[in-house]
Design an enzyme around this catalytic site. Structure first.
Site, PDB file in Angstrom:
ATOM      1  CG  ASP A  57      -1.842   1.170   1.312  1.00  0.00           C
ATOM      2  OD1 ASP A  57      -1.613   2.162   0.591  1.00  0.00           O
ATOM      3  OD2 ASP A  57      -2.805   1.115   2.100  1.00  0.00           O
ATOM      4  CE1 TYR A 159      -5.941  12.006 -14.033  1.00  0.00           C
ATOM      5  CE2 TYR A 159      -7.024  13.201 -15.819  1.00  0.00           C
ATOM      6  CZ  TYR A 159      -6.217  12.160 -15.389  1.00  0.00           C
ATOM      7  OH  TYR A 159      -5.695  11.281 -16.300  1.00  0.00           O
ATOM      8  CE  LYS A 163      -2.396  11.519 -13.871  1.00  0.00           C
ATOM      9  NZ  LYS A 163      -1.563  10.335 -13.570  1.00  0.00           N
ATOM     10  CB  THR A 194      -6.841  -0.162 -18.582  1.00  0.00           C
ATOM     11  OG1 THR A 194      -8.013   0.672 -18.633  1.00  0.00           O
ATOM     12  CG2 THR A 194      -5.595   0.694 -18.762  1.00  0.00           C
TER      13      THR A 194
END
Length: 263
Positions: A57, A159, A163, A194
């Site tokens: 993790d 987001y 990034k 994916t």
């Protein structure tokens, strides 16, 4: 193909998707690969015994430290780190509402924390541990998987900011580690096939898509480039690297590089 024979790589967030594809492709190219993930198993990563799956993790520093201590104990060197682990994609639907594209004042606040804790910070921590080995050996490559959201609004504010932070992380790490002959790049995939994307395949145009292994081929090409330091600190695009280095996707196709305007 054994162009990475003798090389040791660590790929984070390799339970599925891009990370899994990168791990498989680096192993196929001859590298010894350590693949991390919270739910990772060895069954889907069996490539001539070249991939070692490690439960980790990446929001728990002690678990990350244990991964790199094990690599150092078993291999004594680390040549490639691919930071792919990320958070914030989970629970896009809450109470029946698709929240991913909501404006920032309507976004669930946990998403910001998830993207930075399991994304940007996770990249930073893994890079710090990897760099200690790479600096000692005065060689290495760190690849941070990023995306065009760093440069224009895509999806949501959290987001884009996360990034952009990833790309800034790349630039500043490259600045500090350059003298030790360690390169750091941000790598932008295109539309990658994916597992999640393929679940929605009926609603998507996949004609210019990329396999997860294609991103691995981009990493392998970077890792064998004798002039890789020329790219350190920069953003590189997987499909553009395919044109530069002359590799194709696993189906023989060569995806067209996207531009900022097209994304």
């Amino acid at each position: 193909m054994t162009k990475l024979s003798g090389k040791v790589a660590c790929v984070t967030g390799a339970s599925r998707g891009v990370g899994k594809g990168v791990a498989l492709e680096l192993a196929e190219a001859g590298a010894t690969v350590y693949a991390t993930g919270r739910t990772i198993t060895g069954d889907a990563l069996a490539v001539n015994g070249k991939v070692t799956p490690l439960r980790c993790d990446h929001t728990r520093d002690s678990e990350v430290e244990a991964v790199f201590h094990r690599i150092a104990a078993e291999q004594e060197h680390l040549d490639i780190l691919v930071n792919n682990v990320w958070g914030g994609y989970e629970n896009m639907i809450e109470d029946g509402e698709f929240t991913w594209t909501l404006p920032f004042w309507k976004q669930p606040l946990w998403r910001w924390n998830a993207m930075f804790a399991a994304g940007v910070r996770a990249h930073y921590v893994a890079s710090a541990y990897a760099a200690r080995t790479m600096v000692a050996h005065r060689t290495g490559l760190i690849v941070n998987i990023s995306f065009w959201a760093a440069q224009k609004h895509l999806g949501n504010v959290a987001y884009g900011v996360s990034k952009a932070a990833t790309d800034k992380l790349t630039a500043d790490m490259a600045c500090e580690i350059r003298e030790f002959n360690v390169a750091v790049v941000s790598l932008y995939p295109g539309l990658v096939r994916t597992e999640k994307v393929m679940e929605a395949a009926a609603f998507l145009d996949l004609s210019n898509s990329e396999s997860p292994q294609f991103i691995g081929r981009a990493v392998a090409a970077l890792a064998t480039d004798p002039n890789i330091m020329d790219k350190s600190g920069r953003v590189v695009v997987a499909a553009r690297l395919a044109q530069e280095y002359g590799f194709t996707d696993i189906d023989g196709k060569q995806p067209r590089p996207l531009t900022l305007e097209e994304v």
